[in-house]
Scaffold this motif. Structure first.
Motif, PDB file in Angstrom:
ATOM      1  N   PRO A  56       0.841  -1.194   0.000  1.00 32.73           N
ATOM      2  CA  PRO A  56       0.000   0.000   0.000  1.00 32.73           C
ATOM      3  C   PRO A  56       0.876   1.244   0.000  1.00 32.73           C
ATOM      4  CG  PRO A  56      -0.015  -1.054   2.160  1.00 32.73           C
ATOM      5  CD  PRO A  56       0.746  -1.960   1.232  1.00 32.73           C
ATOM      6  N   SER A  57       0.440   2.260  -0.727  1.00 31.13           N
ATOM      7  CA  SER A  57       1.234   3.480  -0.799  1.00 31.13           C
ATOM      8  C   SER A  57       1.023   4.288   0.477  1.00 31.13           C
ATOM      9  CB  SER A  57       0.838   4.306  -2.013  1.00 31.13           C
ATOM     10  OG  SER A  57      -0.504   4.717  -1.891  1.00 31.13           O
ATOM     11  N   ALA A  58       2.007   5.123   0.783  1.00 26.55           N
ATOM     12  CA  ALA A  58       1.945   5.918   2.000  1.00 26.55           C
ATOM     13  C   ALA A  58       0.877   6.993   1.881  1.00 26.55           C
ATOM     14  CB  ALA A  58       3.305   6.552   2.272  1.00 26.55           C
ATOM     15  N   ALA A  59       0.720   7.559   0.684  1.00 28.76           N
ATOM     16  CA  ALA A  59      -0.273   8.594   0.484  1.00 28.76           C
ATOM     17  C   ALA A  59      -1.603   7.944   0.127  1.00 28.76           C
ATOM     18  CB  ALA A  59       0.166   9.534  -0.638  1.00 28.76           C
ATOM     19  N   PRO A  60      -2.663   8.298   0.824  1.00 28.19           N
ATOM     20  CA  PRO A  60      -3.953   7.702   0.488  1.00 28.19           C
ATOM     21  C   PRO A  60      -4.420   8.228  -0.856  1.00 28.19           C
ATOM     22  CG  PRO A  60      -4.231   9.387   2.171  1.00 28.19           C
ATOM     23  CD  PRO A  60      -2.760   9.219   1.945  1.00 28.19           C
ATOM     24  N   SER A  61      -4.893   7.335  -1.706  1.00 24.34           N
ATOM     25  CA  SER A  61      -5.339   7.765  -3.026  1.00 24.34           C
ATOM     26  C   SER A  61      -6.797   8.166  -2.927  1.00 24.34           C
ATOM     27  CB  SER A  61      -5.159   6.641  -4.046  1.00 24.34           C
ATOM     28  OG  SER A  61      -5.932   5.534  -3.669  1.00 24.34           O
ATOM     29  N   SER A  62      -7.101   9.305  -3.527  1.00 18.90           N
ATOM     30  CA  SER A  62      -8.477   9.767  -3.492  1.00 18.90           C
ATOM     31  C   SER A  62      -9.285   9.021  -4.543  1.00 18.90           C
ATOM     32  CB  SER A  62      -8.516  11.276  -3.747  1.00 18.90           C
ATOM     33  OG  SER A  62      -8.087  11.544  -5.052  1.00 18.90           O
ATOM     34  N   SER A  63     -10.583   9.057  -4.395  1.00 18.14           N
ATOM     35  CA  SER A  63     -11.439   8.314  -5.307  1.00 18.14           C
ATOM     36  C   SER A  63     -11.462   8.950  -6.688  1.00 18.14           C
ATOM     37  CB  SER A  63     -12.852   8.234  -4.738  1.00 18.14           C
ATOM     38  OG  SER A  63     -13.373   9.547  -4.593  1.00 18.14           O
ATOM     39  N   SER A  64     -10.996  10.203  -6.837  1.00 17.89           N
ATOM     40  CA  SER A  64     -11.007  10.855  -8.138  1.00 17.89           C
ATOM     41  C   SER A  64      -9.789  10.492  -8.988  1.00 17.89           C
ATOM     42  CB  SER A  64     -11.076  12.370  -7.968  1.00 17.89           C
ATOM     43  OG  SER A  64      -9.890  12.833  -7.352  1.00 17.89           O
ATOM     44  N   GLU A  65      -8.788   9.852  -8.397  1.00 20.25           N
ATOM     45  CA  GLU A  65      -7.600   9.470  -9.154  1.00 20.25           C
ATOM     46  C   GLU A  65      -7.668   7.998  -9.524  1.00 20.25           C
ATOM     47  OE1 GLU A  65      -3.912  10.395  -7.306  1.00 20.25           O
ATOM     48  OE2 GLU A  65      -4.534  12.400  -6.743  1.00 20.25           O
ATOM     49  N   PRO A  66      -7.301   7.692 -10.777  1.00 16.41           N
ATOM     50  CA  PRO A  66      -7.276   6.277 -11.146  1.00 16.41           C
ATOM     51  C   PRO A  66      -6.110   5.566 -10.481  1.00 16.41           C
ATOM     52  CG  PRO A  66      -6.496   7.652 -12.951  1.00 16.41           C
ATOM     53  CD  PRO A  66      -6.961   8.571 -11.868  1.00 16.41           C
ATOM     54  N   ALA A  67      -6.240   4.267 -10.308  1.00 19.65           N
ATOM     55  CA  ALA A  67      -5.160   3.485  -9.702  1.00 19.65           C
ATOM     56  C   ALA A  67      -3.956   3.478 -10.626  1.00 19.65           C
ATOM     57  CB  ALA A  67      -5.642   2.063  -9.452  1.00 19.65           C
ATOM     58  N   ARG A  68      -2.775   3.620 -10.068  1.00 19.97           N
ATOM     59  CA  ARG A  68      -1.546   3.656 -10.865  1.00 19.97           C
ATOM     60  C   ARG A  68      -0.988   2.254 -10.987  1.00 19.97           C
ATOM     61  NH1 ARG A  68       1.711   9.088 -10.073  1.00 19.97           N
ATOM     62  NH2 ARG A  68      -0.032  10.485  -9.913  1.00 19.97           N
ATOM     63  N   VAL A  69      -1.658   1.449 -11.753  1.00 16.29           N
ATOM     64  CA  VAL A  69      -1.218   0.080 -11.973  1.00 16.29           C
ATOM     65  C   VAL A  69      -0.918  -0.078 -13.451  1.00 16.29           C
ATOM     66  CG1 VAL A  69      -1.859  -2.340 -11.813  1.00 16.29           C
ATOM     67  CG2 VAL A  69      -2.648  -0.737 -10.075  1.00 16.29           C
ATOM     68  N   GLY A  70       0.247  -0.587 -13.773  1.00  9.85           N
ATOM     69  CA  GLY A  70       0.634  -0.786 -15.169  1.00  9.85           C
ATOM     70  C   GLY A  70       1.517   0.339 -15.655  1.00  9.85           C
ATOM     71  N   THR A  71       2.014   0.144 -16.843  1.00  7.07           N
ATOM     72  CA  THR A  71       2.892   1.142 -17.432  1.00  7.07           C
ATOM     73  C   THR A  71       2.073   2.259 -18.056  1.00  7.07           C
ATOM     74  OG1 THR A  71       2.922  -0.070 -19.521  1.00  7.07           O
ATOM     75  CG2 THR A  71       4.672  -0.567 -17.952  1.00  7.07           C
ATOM     76  N   ALA A  72       2.655   3.433 -18.106  1.00  3.08           N
ATOM     77  CA  ALA A  72       1.981   4.576 -18.704  1.00  3.08           C
ATOM     78  C   ALA A  72       2.012   4.431 -20.224  1.00  3.08           C
ATOM     79  CB  ALA A  72       2.661   5.870 -18.286  1.00  3.08           C
ATOM     80  N   LEU A  73       0.848   4.525 -20.826  1.00  2.00           N
ATOM     81  CA  LEU A  73       0.711   4.488 -22.281  1.00  2.00           C
ATOM     82  C   LEU A  73      -0.018   5.751 -22.711  1.00  2.00           C
ATOM     83  CD1 LEU A  73      -0.437   0.778 -22.585  1.00  2.00           C
ATOM     84  CD2 LEU A  73       1.837   1.670 -23.037  1.00  2.00           C
ATOM     85  N   TYR A  74       0.205   6.170 -23.954  1.00  2.00           N
ATOM     86  CA  TYR A  74      -0.363   7.417 -24.433  1.00  2.00           C
ATOM     87  C   TYR A  74      -1.212   7.144 -25.664  1.00  2.00           C
ATOM     88  CZ  TYR A  74       2.998   9.202 -21.185  1.00  2.00           C
ATOM     89  OH  TYR A  74       3.700   9.437 -20.038  1.00  2.00           O
ATOM     90  N   VAL A  75      -2.453   7.624 -25.600  1.00  2.00           N
ATOM     91  CA  VAL A  75      -3.397   7.468 -26.702  1.00  2.00           C
ATOM     92  C   VAL A  75      -3.561   8.842 -27.335  1.00  2.00           C
ATOM     93  CG1 VAL A  75      -5.745   6.847 -27.340  1.00  2.00           C
ATOM     94  CG2 VAL A  75      -4.581   5.602 -25.514  1.00  2.00           C
ATOM     95  N   ALA A  76      -3.169   8.952 -28.598  1.00  2.00           N
ATOM     96  CA  ALA A  76      -3.262  10.229 -29.299  1.00  2.00           C
ATOM     97  C   ALA A  76      -4.657  10.389 -29.891  1.00  2.00           C
ATOM     98  CB  ALA A  76      -2.218  10.304 -30.404  1.00  2.00           C
ATOM     99  N   MET A  77      -5.196  11.572 -29.767  1.00  2.00           N
ATOM    100  CA  MET A  77      -6.457  11.873 -30.443  1.00  2.00           C
ATOM    101  C   MET A  77      -6.151  11.929 -31.942  1.00  2.00           C
ATOM    102  SD  MET A  77      -9.012  12.281 -28.298  1.00  2.00           S
ATOM    103  CE  MET A  77      -8.422  10.770 -27.628  1.00  2.00           C
ATOM    104  N   PRO A  78      -7.058  11.430 -32.765  1.00  2.00           N
ATOM    105  CA  PRO A  78      -6.752  11.292 -34.191  1.00  2.00           C
ATOM    106  C   PRO A  78      -6.466  12.604 -34.914  1.00  2.00           C
ATOM    107  CG  PRO A  78      -8.988  10.526 -33.697  1.00  2.00           C
ATOM    108  CD  PRO A  78      -8.352  10.905 -32.409  1.00  2.00           C
ATOM    109  N   ARG A  79      -7.042  13.696 -34.458  1.00  2.00           N
ATOM    110  CA  ARG A  79      -6.815  14.993 -35.116  1.00  2.00           C
ATOM    111  C   ARG A  79      -6.808  16.088 -34.050  1.00  2.00           C
ATOM    112  NH1 ARG A  79     -10.698  12.290 -36.634  1.00  2.00           N
ATOM    113  NH2 ARG A  79     -12.734  12.537 -35.735  1.00  2.00           N
ATOM    114  N   PRO A  80      -6.142  17.191 -34.339  1.00  2.00           N
ATOM    115  CA  PRO A  80      -6.128  18.286 -33.360  1.00  2.00           C
ATOM    116  C   PRO A  80      -7.503  18.948 -33.264  1.00  2.00           C
ATOM    117  CG  PRO A  80      -4.887  18.887 -35.328  1.00  2.00           C
ATOM    118  CD  PRO A  80      -5.308  17.472 -35.501  1.00  2.00           C
ATOM    119  N   PHE A  81      -7.772  19.542 -32.126  1.00  2.00           N
ATOM    120  CA  PHE A  81      -9.020  20.269 -31.911  1.00  2.00           C
ATOM    121  C   PHE A  81      -8.824  21.703 -32.367  1.00  2.00           C
ATOM    122  CE2 PHE A  81      -9.052  16.792 -28.947  1.00  2.00           C
ATOM    123  CZ  PHE A  81     -10.350  16.329 -28.991  1.00  2.00           C
ATOM    124  N   GLN A  82      -9.722  22.195 -33.222  1.00  2.00           N
ATOM    125  CA  GLN A  82      -9.678  23.577 -33.690  1.00  2.00           C
ATOM    126  C   GLN A  82     -11.009  24.226 -33.367  1.00  2.00           C
ATOM    127  OE1 GLN A  82      -8.638  23.581 -37.833  1.00  2.00           O
ATOM    128  NE2 GLN A  82      -6.581  22.830 -37.451  1.00  2.00           N
TER     129      GLN A  82
END
Length: 175
Positions: A56-82
């Motif tokens: 268990p981590s020392a800092a309590p995780s709030s319910s608004s934060e997702p669990a930090r399990v797994g490696t960080a991956l990045y999903v790109a939005m297909p096109r920029p927002f204009q």
């Protein structure tokens, strides 16, 4: 003549011995470099270490934060927002390139599956922005934080989990 042959043999043995020594040094140096670059790990940050070991981590995780399990991956939005944003002096055209930071390949697949809903949510957040706020760094950070909260809320409704950890702006242009 016999002395010359003896000297040539000794010289040849010395030359071969030097080649063997040089080859040995190169192999050892290459092995050491490979061990240094591939084998050594950096000390993980406390939060990441705790989540990786299952402790268990020392800092309590709030319910608004997702669990930090797994490696960080990045999903790109297909096109920029204009989009256009109103300002005190004049309206401005804004272009934002967005990537979503997720943890684990399962969350990556869920995020890819819900890209249209994520785009719609981000457009709603972006369209409520004001050009005067977006000029400042604090305004951009507030927009990024609000985008993260709204995307997390929307994915909680759709997928039953907070899939996205952060919304990242990888490009921001305002004219």
């Amino acid at each position: 003549m016999a002395e010359e042959e003896l000297q040539m043999e000794e010289g040849g043995k010395k030359g071969k011995m030097m080649i063997v020594i040089i080859a040995l040094v190169v192999v050892l140096a290459g092995g050491g470099a490979a061990l240094f670059f591939l084998g050594g790990e950096e000390a993980p940050i406390e939060e990441d270490f705790a989540s990786a070991t299952g402790a268990p981590s020392a800092a309590p995780s709030s319910s608004s934060e997702p669990a930090r399990v797994g490696t960080a991956l990045y999903v790109a939005m297909p096109r920029p927002f204009q989009f256009n944003v109103p300002g005190a002096g004049r309206d401005r055209l804004v272009q934002i390139k967005v990537q979503l930071m997720v943890r684990g390949s399962d969350n990556e697949e869920v995020a890819k599956q819900h890209i249209p809903a994520i785009e719609g949510t981000l457009l709603q957040v972006f369209s409520a922005a004001n050009a005067d706020d977006l000029v400042t760094e604090a305004g951009k950070a507030a927009l990024r934080d609000q985008s993260t909260r709204e995307v997390q809320r929307r994915l909680q409704e759709l997928a039953g989990a907070q899939v996205v950890e952060k919304v990242l702006f990888t490009g921001f242009v305002m004219q």
